[in-house]
Design a protein around this motif. Structure first.
Motif, PDB file in Angstrom:
ATOM      1  N   SER A  43       0.824  -1.224   0.000  1.00  0.00           N
ATOM      2  CA  SER A  43       0.000   0.000   0.000  1.00  0.00           C
ATOM      3  C   SER A  43       0.858   1.275   0.000  1.00  0.00           C
ATOM      4  O   SER A  43       0.332   2.379  -0.095  1.00  0.00           O
ATOM      5  CB  SER A  43      -0.887   0.011   1.247  1.00  0.00           C
ATOM      6  N   THR A  44       2.172   1.164   0.067  1.00  0.00           N
ATOM      7  CA  THR A  44       3.042   2.349   0.110  1.00  0.00           C
ATOM      8  C   THR A  44       2.810   3.241  -1.118  1.00  0.00           C
ATOM      9  O   THR A  44       2.844   2.750  -2.248  1.00  0.00           O
ATOM     10  CB  THR A  44       4.535   1.905   0.122  1.00  0.00           C
ATOM     11  N   PRO A  45       2.581   4.541  -0.923  1.00  0.00           N
ATOM     12  CA  PRO A  45       2.348   5.413  -2.084  1.00  0.00           C
ATOM     13  C   PRO A  45       3.602   5.599  -2.943  1.00  0.00           C
ATOM     14  O   PRO A  45       4.711   5.716  -2.427  1.00  0.00           O
ATOM     15  CB  PRO A  45       1.960   6.762  -1.459  1.00  0.00           C
ATOM     16  N   VAL A  46       3.371   5.598  -4.254  1.00  0.00           N
ATOM     17  CA  VAL A  46       4.449   5.874  -5.218  1.00  0.00           C
ATOM     18  C   VAL A  46       3.983   7.039  -6.094  1.00  0.00           C
ATOM     19  O   VAL A  46       2.893   6.994  -6.663  1.00  0.00           O
ATOM     20  CB  VAL A  46       4.737   4.635  -6.102  1.00  0.00           C
ATOM     21  N   ILE A  47       4.823   8.067  -6.184  1.00  0.00           N
ATOM     22  CA  ILE A  47       4.461   9.272  -6.944  1.00  0.00           C
ATOM     23  C   ILE A  47       5.313   9.336  -8.207  1.00  0.00           C
ATOM     24  O   ILE A  47       6.539   9.206  -8.139  1.00  0.00           O
ATOM     25  CB  ILE A  47       4.747  10.533  -6.099  1.00  0.00           C
ATOM     26  N   PHE A  48       4.672   9.536  -9.344  1.00  0.00           N
ATOM     27  CA  PHE A  48       5.390   9.775 -10.596  1.00  0.00           C
ATOM     28  C   PHE A  48       5.181  11.238 -10.954  1.00  0.00           C
ATOM     29  O   PHE A  48       4.055  11.656 -11.216  1.00  0.00           O
ATOM     30  CB  PHE A  48       4.822   8.914 -11.732  1.00  0.00           C
ATOM     31  N   GLY A  49       6.251  12.020 -10.935  1.00  0.00           N
ATOM     32  CA  GLY A  49       6.134  13.429 -11.343  1.00  0.00           C
ATOM     33  C   GLY A  49       6.982  13.620 -12.590  1.00  0.00           C
ATOM     34  O   GLY A  49       8.205  13.447 -12.550  1.00  0.00           O
ATOM     35  N   ARG A  50       6.338  13.942 -13.697  1.00  0.00           N
ATOM     36  CA  ARG A  50       7.087  14.084 -14.957  1.00  0.00           C
ATOM     37  C   ARG A  50       7.097  15.538 -15.407  1.00  0.00           C
ATOM     38  O   ARG A  50       6.041  16.183 -15.433  1.00  0.00           O
ATOM     39  CB  ARG A  50       6.432  13.233 -16.041  1.00  0.00           C
ATOM     40  N   ALA A  51       8.261  16.040 -15.773  1.00  0.00           N
ATOM     41  CA  ALA A  51       8.396  17.398 -16.311  1.00  0.00           C
ATOM     42  C   ALA A  51       7.635  18.399 -15.448  1.00  0.00           C
ATOM     43  O   ALA A  51       6.956  19.291 -15.956  1.00  0.00           O
ATOM     44  CB  ALA A  51       7.930  17.460 -17.760  1.00  0.00           C
ATOM     45  N   VAL A  52       7.736  18.224 -14.137  1.00  0.00           N
ATOM     46  CA  VAL A  52       6.967  19.075 -13.223  1.00  0.00           C
ATOM     47  C   VAL A  52       7.381  20.536 -13.405  1.00  0.00           C
ATOM     48  O   VAL A  52       8.568  20.843 -13.529  1.00  0.00           O
ATOM     49  CB  VAL A  52       7.162  18.571 -11.772  1.00  0.00           C
ATOM     50  N   GLY A  53       6.391  21.405 -13.493  1.00  0.00           N
ATOM     51  CA  GLY A  53       6.652  22.831 -13.697  1.00  0.00           C
ATOM     52  C   GLY A  53       6.716  23.217 -15.159  1.00  0.00           C
ATOM     53  O   GLY A  53       6.859  24.391 -15.488  1.00  0.00           O
ATOM     54  N   ARG A  54       6.606  22.229 -16.062  1.00  0.00           N
ATOM     55  CA  ARG A  54       6.673  22.535 -17.495  1.00  0.00           C
ATOM     56  C   ARG A  54       5.307  22.238 -18.125  1.00  0.00           C
ATOM     57  O   ARG A  54       4.482  21.553 -17.535  1.00  0.00           O
ATOM     58  CB  ARG A  54       7.772  21.685 -18.150  1.00  0.00           C
ATOM     59  N   PRO A  55       5.070  22.748 -19.347  1.00  0.00           N
ATOM     60  CA  PRO A  55       3.745  22.559 -19.951  1.00  0.00           C
ATOM     61  C   PRO A  55       3.382  21.083 -20.159  1.00  0.00           C
ATOM     62  O   PRO A  55       2.208  20.724 -20.139  1.00  0.00           O
ATOM     63  CB  PRO A  55       3.860  23.265 -21.311  1.00  0.00           C
ATOM     64  N   ASP A  56       4.388  20.211 -20.344  1.00  0.00           N
ATOM     65  CA  ASP A  56       4.106  18.783 -20.571  1.00  0.00           C
ATOM     66  C   ASP A  56       4.166  17.971 -19.274  1.00  0.00           C
ATOM     67  O   ASP A  56       4.435  16.771 -19.292  1.00  0.00           O
ATOM     68  CB  ASP A  56       5.074  18.212 -21.620  1.00  0.00           C
ATOM     69  N   MET A  95      12.615   9.657 -18.987  1.00  0.00           N
ATOM     70  CA  MET A  95      13.819  10.344 -18.508  1.00  0.00           C
ATOM     71  C   MET A  95      13.534  11.649 -17.769  1.00  0.00           C
ATOM     72  O   MET A  95      14.386  12.148 -17.042  1.00  0.00           O
ATOM     73  CB  MET A  95      14.711  10.676 -19.700  1.00  0.00           C
ATOM     74  N   ALA A  96      12.329  12.202 -17.972  1.00  0.00           N
ATOM     75  CA  ALA A  96      12.001  13.477 -17.322  1.00  0.00           C
ATOM     76  C   ALA A  96      11.171  13.263 -16.060  1.00  0.00           C
ATOM     77  O   ALA A  96      10.509  14.184 -15.578  1.00  0.00           O
ATOM     78  CB  ALA A  96      11.256  14.375 -18.304  1.00  0.00           C
ATOM     79  N   THR A  97      11.178  12.035 -15.539  1.00  0.00           N
ATOM     80  CA  THR A  97      10.328  11.716 -14.388  1.00  0.00           C
ATOM     81  C   THR A  97      11.173  11.520 -13.129  1.00  0.00           C
ATOM     82  O   THR A  97      12.222  10.885 -13.169  1.00  0.00           O
ATOM     83  CB  THR A  97       9.545  10.402 -14.661  1.00  0.00           C
ATOM     84  N   CYS A  98      10.673  12.057 -12.033  1.00  0.00           N
ATOM     85  CA  CYS A  98      11.261  11.777 -10.725  1.00  0.00           C
ATOM     86  C   CYS A  98      10.210  10.968  -9.963  1.00  0.00           C
ATOM     87  O   CYS A  98       9.028  11.341  -9.930  1.00  0.00           O
ATOM     88  CB  CYS A  98      11.566  13.102 -10.020  1.00  0.00           C
TER      89      CYS A  98
END
Ligand code: SAH
Length: 251
Positions: A189-202, A220-223
Motif C-alpha cells: 500500500s506504500t504510495p508511489v508518486i510519478f512526477g514528470r516534467a513538473v513545472g513545465r507545460p508537458d 527520462m524526465a520523471t522523478c
C-alpha cells in the motif's frame, strides 16, 4: 587574466521556479556551457555564446568550461534543478581535482536551484516531510548491485526515497526491478508518486500504490518518490490526492 565560473541551477523548468540569484548570474555570464535542452530554456542575448554538449559528457564539458574561465571569460555552467544534485557541480570539482593547478585559483560559485524531488514533492503535498534520501537509478557511473543494496538499506531504514534518472532507452528494466526489490521490504500500500516534467507545460503527475507500480509511466524526465511505511494518502474528491509523510515513529 583569471576569469569567473558560476555553476547555476535553473530549477525544474518553470521560469518562476528559478531563483533571482540564478537569473542575475545568467544575465552577467558571457559563455554558457551545458546540456543543449537546458541552454535552450534560457533567453540568452546575441552577445552571450553557447557551448552545448550531450548530457553524458559532463567531465569533458567541465574541463572546457574551466579552460574558458582560466582564459579570462565569465563562464556560466548550467544544470537543470540544482547543480549539486546529480549534475555539474560535482563534475567541475572532479575536473579541478585532477586538472592543472591554475584552475584552483579561479573564482568559482555554485548557485543552488529547486531540485526535481522538491518540485515533485510540492506538487504532491509533503511526501518528503521527514527523513528521506535521493538515489539515481543510473548505473552508468556505479554498478547496479550497489544500487540494489542501497535501495534495500534505505527502505529498511524507513527513509522515503526519491529516484532520479529512473529509466532511459539504454536502461529499460531498472525501475521495475527497483519496485520489485522495494516490495520485499515495504507494504504494497506504500504510495508511489510519478512526477514528470513538473513545472513545465508537458507535466504529468500520478500517484499509485507500490503493489501496482511498474516502470510504465516513467521516462527520462520523471522523478519517482516512493513513500516509507508511514507515508499516507489523503484522497480528495475530483482532485489529486495529497501525499504526506507524518512525523517519525517516537522511540
Ligand atoms: N540536477 C537535476 C537532476 C539531474 S538528473 C535536479 O536537481 O533536478 C536528471 C533527472 O532529474 C531526470 O531523469 C529526472 O529524474 C529528474 N528531473 C529533472 N527535471 C525534472 C522535472 N521537471 N520533473 C521531474 N523530474 C525531473
Amino acid at each position: 587574466m583569471t576569469g569567473k565560473l558560476v555553476i547555476v541551477g535553473t530549477g525544474p523548468g518553470n521560469p518562476d521556479q528559478m531563483t533571482p540569484q540564478a537569473l542575475a548570474a545568467i544575465g552577467a555570464g558571457e559563455q554558457f556551457f551545458g546540456y543543449g535542452p537546458y541552454l535552450d530554456r534560457l533567453e540568452l542575448r546575441p552577445d552571450q555564446t553557447r557551448v552545448a554538449s550531450d548530457n553524458r559528457q559532463e567531465i569533458d564539458r567541465a574541463r572546457a568550461a574551466l579552460d574558458a574561465a582560466s582564459k579570462g571569460s565569465s563562464v556560466c555552467v548550467v544544470s537543470g534543478g540544482d547543480p549539486g544534485v546529480f549534475a555539474m557541480a560535482a563534475a567541475i570539482c572532479e575536473a579541478m581535482e585532477t586538472g592543472p593547478e591554475t584552475w584552483r585559483r579561479l573564482d568559482i560559485t555554485v548557485l543552488p536551484g529547486v531540485t526535481a524531488m522538491l518540485a515533485v514533492a510540492a506538487r504532491a503535498g509533503a511526501p518528503l516531510g521527514h527523513d528521506f534520501c535521493a538515489i539515481s537509478l543510473s548505473d552508468n557511473l556505479k554498478p547496479w548491485e550497489l544500487i540494489e543494496r542501497r535501495l534495500r538499506a534505505v527502505a529498511q531504514a524507513g527513509l522515503v526515497i526519491a529516484l532520479y534518472n529512473p529509466i532511459s532507452r539504454a536502461r529499460p528494466w531498472q525501475l521495475a526491478t527497483a519496485f520489485k526489490i522495494l516490495r520485499e521490504v515495504l507494504p504494497v500500500s506504500t504510495p508511489v508518486i510519478f512526477g514528470r516534467a513538473v513545472g513545465r507545460p508537458d507535466e504529468r503527475f500520478a500517484v499509485v500504490s507500490l503493489g501496482e507500480a511498474d516502470g510504465q509511466p516513467a521516462d527520462m524526465a520523471t522523478c519517482v518518490i516512493i513513500g516509507s511505511a508511514e507515508t499516507r494518502i489523503i484522497a480528495r474528491p475530483g482532485l489529486d490526492p495529497l501525499v504526506y509523510s507524518p512525523r517519525g515513529v517516537e522511540i
